[in-house]
Design a protein around this motif. Sequence first.
Motif, PDB file in Angstrom:
ATOM      1  N   VAL A  73       0.848  -1.187   0.000  1.00 30.92           N
ATOM      2  CA  VAL A  73       0.000   0.000   0.000  1.00 30.92           C
ATOM      3  C   VAL A  73       0.884   1.236   0.000  1.00 30.92           C
ATOM      4  O   VAL A  73       1.971   1.237   0.591  1.00 30.92           O
ATOM      5  CB  VAL A  73      -0.959   0.010   1.209  1.00 30.92           C
ATOM      6  CG1 VAL A  73      -0.198   0.037   2.520  1.00 30.92           C
ATOM      7  CG2 VAL A  73      -1.914   1.202   1.148  1.00 30.92           C
ATOM      8  N   GLN A  74       0.443   2.274  -0.711  1.00 34.27           N
ATOM      9  CA  GLN A  74       1.150   3.552  -0.672  1.00 34.27           C
ATOM     10  C   GLN A  74       0.143   4.681  -0.788  1.00 34.27           C
ATOM     11  O   GLN A  74      -0.924   4.516  -1.381  1.00 34.27           O
ATOM     12  CB  GLN A  74       2.181   3.645  -1.801  1.00 34.27           C
ATOM     13  CG  GLN A  74       1.586   3.669  -3.198  1.00 34.27           C
ATOM     14  CD  GLN A  74       2.643   3.831  -4.280  1.00 34.27           C
ATOM     15  OE1 GLN A  74       3.774   3.382  -4.142  1.00 34.27           O
ATOM     16  NE2 GLN A  74       2.272   4.488  -5.381  1.00 34.27           N
ATOM     17  N   PHE A  75       0.469   5.815  -0.198  1.00 35.74           N
ATOM     18  CA  PHE A  75      -0.382   6.976  -0.359  1.00 35.74           C
ATOM     19  C   PHE A  75       0.435   8.231  -0.092  1.00 35.74           C
ATOM     20  O   PHE A  75       1.516   8.193   0.498  1.00 35.74           O
ATOM     21  CB  PHE A  75      -1.601   6.917   0.569  1.00 35.74           C
ATOM     22  CG  PHE A  75      -1.352   7.427   1.955  1.00 35.74           C
ATOM     23  CD1 PHE A  75      -1.651   8.745   2.293  1.00 35.74           C
ATOM     24  CD2 PHE A  75      -0.813   6.607   2.932  1.00 35.74           C
ATOM     25  CE1 PHE A  75      -1.424   9.218   3.571  1.00 35.74           C
ATOM     26  CE2 PHE A  75      -0.597   7.071   4.207  1.00 35.74           C
ATOM     27  CZ  PHE A  75      -0.892   8.387   4.531  1.00 35.74           C
ATOM     28  N   GLU A  76      -0.087   9.335  -0.556  1.00 40.98           N
ATOM     29  CA  GLU A  76       0.516  10.626  -0.270  1.00 40.98           C
ATOM     30  C   GLU A  76      -0.574  11.539   0.277  1.00 40.98           C
ATOM     31  O   GLU A  76      -1.712  11.520  -0.191  1.00 40.98           O
ATOM     32  CB  GLU A  76       1.153  11.223  -1.514  1.00 40.98           C
ATOM     33  CG  GLU A  76       0.277  11.246  -2.750  1.00 40.98           C
ATOM     34  CD  GLU A  76       1.088  11.583  -4.000  1.00 40.98           C
ATOM     35  OE1 GLU A  76       1.212  12.787  -4.309  1.00 40.98           O
ATOM     36  OE2 GLU A  76       1.593  10.651  -4.647  1.00 40.98           O
ATOM     37  N   ALA A  77      -0.221  12.324   1.289  1.00 43.38           N
ATOM     38  CA  ALA A  77      -1.164  13.229   1.938  1.00 43.38           C
ATOM     39  C   ALA A  77      -0.672  14.656   1.722  1.00 43.38           C
ATOM     40  O   ALA A  77       0.389  15.030   2.211  1.00 43.38           O
ATOM     41  CB  ALA A  77      -1.260  12.913   3.426  1.00 43.38           C
ATOM     42  N   ARG A 102       5.779  13.242  -6.300  1.00 50.47           N
ATOM     43  CA  ARG A 102       4.749  12.198  -6.279  1.00 50.47           C
ATOM     44  C   ARG A 102       5.394  10.821  -6.217  1.00 50.47           C
ATOM     45  O   ARG A 102       6.537  10.619  -6.652  1.00 50.47           O
ATOM     46  CB  ARG A 102       3.865  12.277  -7.521  1.00 50.47           C
ATOM     47  CG  ARG A 102       4.601  12.053  -8.837  1.00 50.47           C
ATOM     48  CD  ARG A 102       3.630  11.971 -10.002  1.00 50.47           C
ATOM     49  NE  ARG A 102       4.315  11.839 -11.285  1.00 50.47           N
ATOM     50  CZ  ARG A 102       4.777  10.691 -11.776  1.00 50.47           C
ATOM     51  NH1 ARG A 102       4.644   9.571 -11.071  1.00 50.47           N
ATOM     52  NH2 ARG A 102       5.371  10.658 -12.964  1.00 50.47           N
ATOM     53  N   LEU A 103       4.642   9.876  -5.670  1.00 47.65           N
ATOM     54  CA  LEU A 103       5.071   8.489  -5.664  1.00 47.65           C
ATOM     55  C   LEU A 103       4.895   7.895  -7.057  1.00 47.65           C
ATOM     56  O   LEU A 103       4.035   8.342  -7.827  1.00 47.65           O
ATOM     57  CB  LEU A 103       4.243   7.689  -4.650  1.00 47.65           C
ATOM     58  CG  LEU A 103       4.419   8.059  -3.176  1.00 47.65           C
ATOM     59  CD1 LEU A 103       3.360   7.362  -2.334  1.00 47.65           C
ATOM     60  CD2 LEU A 103       5.816   7.697  -2.690  1.00 47.65           C
ATOM     61  N   LEU A 151      12.122  11.937  -5.269  1.00 45.07           N
ATOM     62  CA  LEU A 151      10.938  11.533  -6.024  1.00 45.07           C
ATOM     63  C   LEU A 151      10.760  12.394  -7.267  1.00 45.07           C
ATOM     64  O   LEU A 151      11.201  13.539  -7.332  1.00 45.07           O
ATOM     65  CB  LEU A 151       9.687  11.639  -5.148  1.00 45.07           C
ATOM     66  CG  LEU A 151       9.535  10.615  -4.030  1.00 45.07           C
ATOM     67  CD1 LEU A 151       8.268  10.911  -3.227  1.00 45.07           C
ATOM     68  CD2 LEU A 151       9.493   9.195  -4.568  1.00 45.07           C
ATOM     69  N   THR A 152      10.068  11.856  -8.261  1.00 44.75           N
ATOM     70  CA  THR A 152       9.773  12.583  -9.489  1.00 44.75           C
ATOM     71  C   THR A 152       8.780  13.710  -9.216  1.00 44.75           C
ATOM     72  O   THR A 152       7.877  13.573  -8.392  1.00 44.75           O
ATOM     73  CB  THR A 152       9.179  11.619 -10.537  1.00 44.75           C
ATOM     74  OG1 THR A 152      10.118  10.578 -10.795  1.00 44.75           O
ATOM     75  CG2 THR A 152       8.852  12.347 -11.827  1.00 44.75           C
TER      76      THR A 152
END
Length: 549
Positions: free
Chosen positions: A94-98, A200-201, A190-191
């Motif tokens: 699982v991955q997420f960005e907040a 962003r991931l 990160l890109t």
Amino acid sequence: MFGWCVSALAALFVLSSAIPAASSQASSASAKQVFGAFLACNADIFSLLASDRADFGAAVVGPYDSDGSDGVTGETIEFAASVDVGGLPLTGYVQFEAVGIAVPHFAWGFEVEGRVSDVAKAIEGMLPGARFVAQDGGALELKLDAQSVPQGDASVAPEDSYRKIVVREASSPSRSLVMCDASKDRMAELTTDEETGRKRLPAAEDLFPSVRRPAAKTNHVLDAFVACKPSFFEVLKAERRIFPRVRIEPWESPDNAPHIPEAENTYNETVTFEQPVEIGGLRIVRFFQRKTVQSGEPTRFAWAFQVAETPDGAARAIAAQYGVRFTYYWSLVEKDVDATPVSQHLTLGSYFDPDEQAMVTCAPDEAETRDFRLPEGAETFGWAQLGPPPVGRGNRLINALLQCRQDFFEALGEEKNAFGKVAFRESAGPYRKDGDAERAPMRVAFEKPVYASGFTLTGYIQRRVNVAGDIKLRWGFQTPVNASTIESTAEGRTGSVRVSGKGWLLDLETDETGYTPSPDLEFDEGFLGCTTLLASGVEPPKSGDLFLK
């Protein structure tokens, strides 16, 4: 040090409970190396996850459920089977960005079979000198780089800069999430997204790439099926001996309009096996096939297996054998198209029978089925040995019913074998009209639904009724749909429409084969039939005589 945002981030630690436990794969050196690199919690891990060293058997890629939290987006990946890394069985990623909170940050990690305390202890064993600290909500936290300063991002204050490992309960006490969490200043590598200008991931589709396992033992029937080519039927016919006895049921779509030249008409066959048959690790209970015809020419084909497993389980089984990945809506991940033996035309869906099972469908495009003739079910599987035969002349039977003709009873007698076992019941039934003066009718219940000209028939009913002093006979079929659906199917079968105040009129697009139903035709909830005048002294046919073999 910035902590976890309760409203937006607590949901992170509940990876979908749809990821069930699976049999553990053998521990691999590459998986251990990947997990070891993951524990460093920096951006270097993503290039590793995008390489063939990350062969974790990814099966289903889906969106991360942020529980409605603003500014939180992410993705999940289910593994086809658990992957053992130093005694920790990993079942998903699982991955997420907040970005919608005071300190934007990124989180990524694995779901693990095991309790929080046991998982944390195992990680402490991998990281000499590490000790997790208890946090709110039962989570355990291990801070990394505690003395470091922000890396090139002045928008993050030094006291808000962090990188840490968090272990928290997932969907149950026996499952945990091991997550790396880092403020955005710690992820400068990160890109940058060109549209938003933010870090962003990587997309989940770019991680855990498909890897075909050469040693995987498959089944040539399943190999031919997942390729979604017409040659599948040659394999199926050659291997018919592996299938048990079958029941074959042809049926037309209720939306068919055979009297309108340009209309698309769909014809189906269902092949039900006496007991499930194992094919390449899938328990198959039925086979379906469909042909779509327009202007007298077939245009599209589709065929499917009904599998005694949920769509999620069927996706994992196919992924484990062919190294392919599916989206959460059960189509092939775009990056895997043409990269594996599985066709992009293979999709999965739900079929309730009565519990949820998987429908694995091939629907190739017209270019791949040009000049293809779909064989009938009996050609492929042999003559049906189970259940009653299908209705042989369904159009004659239904046409006579829709026009309320007396030769309906003759046609019904000719088709009596198609109705199989029946039960005779003396009761008013569910279709009584208010104000009817009637005797208890004879209802004939069919053991299984019978398909004829787009209608699904479940029983037959007739009774005498008094209409304005005239004794009439109300007769026809029971069907498990409502009145408007019955009327719509009747319109398609006849090429006509019922207009208020004018009765039945031919549709403007109907050809010369169309006709209008009888004014005596009636639709009720679950009933299609006629109410016709009984001549004085004439006895109507008895229901029992129509269906007794």
